[in-house]
Structure formats: structure tokens, C-alpha cells
Design an enzyme around this catalytic site. Sequence first.
Site, PDB file in Angstrom:
ATOM      1  N   LYS A 133     -16.501  -6.163  -5.675  1.00 61.19           N
ATOM      2  CA  LYS A 133     -15.659  -5.155  -4.870  1.00 61.19           C
ATOM      3  C   LYS A 133     -14.552  -4.858  -6.137  1.00 61.19           C
ATOM      4  O   LYS A 133     -13.505  -5.619  -6.019  1.00 61.19           O
ATOM      5  CB  LYS A 133     -15.111  -5.464  -3.567  1.00 61.19           C
ATOM      6  CG  LYS A 133     -14.657  -4.025  -3.140  1.00 61.19           C
ATOM      7  CD  LYS A 133     -13.709  -4.575  -1.704  1.00 61.19           C
ATOM      8  CE  LYS A 133     -12.879  -3.520  -1.322  1.00 61.19           C
ATOM      9  NZ  LYS A 133     -12.087  -3.838  -0.152  1.00 61.19           N
ATOM     10  N   GLY A 152      -5.336  -0.916   5.295  1.00 57.12           N
ATOM     11  CA  GLY A 152      -4.459  -1.539   6.231  1.00 57.12           C
ATOM     12  C   GLY A 152      -3.806  -0.571   7.405  1.00 57.12           C
ATOM     13  O   GLY A 152      -2.804  -1.000   8.119  1.00 57.12           O
ATOM     14  N   ALA A 167     -11.528   0.775   4.050  1.00 58.35           N
ATOM     15  CA  ALA A 167     -10.149   0.889   4.203  1.00 58.35           C
ATOM     16  C   ALA A 167      -9.810   2.046   5.274  1.00 58.35           C
ATOM     17  O   ALA A 167     -10.459   3.135   5.437  1.00 58.35           O
ATOM     18  CB  ALA A 167      -9.501   1.200   2.723  1.00 58.35           C
ATOM     19  N   ASN A 215     -11.232  -4.933   7.897  1.00 61.88           N
ATOM     20  CA  ASN A 215     -10.668  -6.292   7.748  1.00 61.88           C
ATOM     21  C   ASN A 215      -9.314  -6.131   8.849  1.00 61.88           C
ATOM     22  O   ASN A 215      -9.476  -6.870   9.766  1.00 61.88           O
ATOM     23  CB  ASN A 215     -10.123  -6.362   6.479  1.00 61.88           C
ATOM     24  CG  ASN A 215      -9.391  -7.635   6.183  1.00 61.88           C
ATOM     25  OD1 ASN A 215      -9.310  -8.378   4.993  1.00 61.88           O
ATOM     26  ND2 ASN A 215      -9.120  -8.495   7.031  1.00 61.88           N
ATOM     27  N   SER A 216      -8.187  -5.471   8.538  1.00 63.29           N
ATOM     28  CA  SER A 216      -6.883  -5.516   9.380  1.00 63.29           C
ATOM     29  C   SER A 216      -7.369  -5.171  10.790  1.00 63.29           C
ATOM     30  O   SER A 216      -6.901  -5.978  11.615  1.00 63.29           O
ATOM     31  CB  SER A 216      -5.975  -4.490   8.685  1.00 63.29           C
ATOM     32  OG  SER A 216      -5.689  -4.947   7.367  1.00 63.29           O
TER      33      SER A 216
END
Length: 258
Positions: free
Chosen positions: A97, A158, A185, A207-208
Site C-alpha cells: 500500500k 482518520g 481513508a 481503520n480508525s
Amino acid sequence: MPFDIGGRTLESRFFLGTAGYPSPEVLREAIRASGTQVVTVGLRRQLSGNGHTNEFYKSIRDSGAHLLPNTAGCTTAREAVTLAKMAREMFGTHWIKLEVVGDDYTLQPDPFELVVAARELAADGFEVFPYCTDDLVTCNRLLDAGCRILMPWGAPIGSGQGLLNPTALRTLRQRLPDVPLVVDAGIGSPKDAVQAIELGYDAVLVNSAVSNAHDPATMARAFKLAIEGGRLAYEAGIMAKQDMAVPTTPVTGRPFVL
């Protein structure tokens, strides 16, 4: 329905990031609940490793998911290429990535350095997953550089803002119908993932929104179900929006229109 990406056939369209979890055990629970087959890992974390880091990587390897190392934190093509080659040796995968940050405030990718790094890595046999913006011209330059997959952002990393420019993402999908596209993202909740999948995107990377939840494992399951539902809706064919009301009650005396 299975789909092909990077030379692999996957069942899950949910890619999961592994940073920021309260503990390795919570990460293991989230991976299990997500049903993911691809997890991202940061090489910089390994290089600054300690005992906790070893347990972290054991959690990931034990999951059986495919590893997608990233070059997070790099600001130049040279730095990203060097880190990618180290990741290939350390993790035994040609997947990478590719991240090259151009702005410290938004963490927006640097399109120029990104293309330079992508060209060199693709020529060296890497399967490059470039983290990019939703700009069509930049995406085409990355494809010209040898990328076969694109990972446009939904919003800054994030931020949890969701898909800030669905029109641009829709345009990418329409103009690049045969290119695997993964929204990466900015996704903040399962509804954002549904929106991306209903636009026809092949997968989402989160992710976040999972690691920062009060209960990451339950949130991971919520994303799993949302993504599956969004894909079913996309395949079923979502009704077109109308400017005016359209009566749904039969007016012809027949319950079905033949």
C-alpha cells in the site's frame, strides 16, 4: 460474490487497518469479527518494535489474512520505495500500500511523488495499491505508471467525515469500469461503507472507525454486515431517484404490471 484483486480471489470486501487498537487481544477480536481477508500493517511500527510489537504481529499472522504492508509516514518517492522493498523482505509479499504524504495537515497524498514511486515499484514486480485522492487525472497517471488497483480517499485519513465528494468517486467508477477500486481513508461509520459499495467500489479499507470505537469487535461486525448488504443492493440494482412522486398503488385494477 468473490472478486479478484492483486492476483488473489477474495470473498470479503472489507480491508481492515491494524493501528490504534487498545491491545493485541482487541485487535484479534476485531479481525475475527470483521471476516476480513486483508489487513494492513505499517513497517515503521516493526522497525521501532518492542515486546508488544511482536505480539501485535503474531495476532495478524495468526488471523490467516493477507498482509498489505504500507509506507505510511513517507514524504518522498525515494523513502517510500526503500520502505516498500524492506517490507517485501520482512513480510514475504509483493503487495504494497503505497503512501506518500504531501501535506502534514490533511495528510493528502503527493501526486507527483506517488507516481514516481509507483512507476519504480511496479517495474520491480510489486503489486502497488496506491493511496491517492479522487482526482481522475492523477488516477490515470498511476495506471500509466503500472498500477492495476487504485485506493482513492473518501476524506482525510482518520477524520471520519465519510465520502466528502461522492460525485468524484462516482466519476472514477464510471470512467474506470475495469479497475479494482478501494475507498481508503475517511470512513467514519458503516453507512459510509455502504455508500462506497453502492457506488460500485470493490472494497473499503477501514481503520480508525473500528479501532476508535468503544467496542471495536462489534463495530467490525457492523461494518462486515453493512458491506455485505451494500454489495447485495448494488448487485440487485438500486432504483433510480425521481424528481417527483411516483404512485406505487396500482391504478389499473391489477396488482402487477405485466
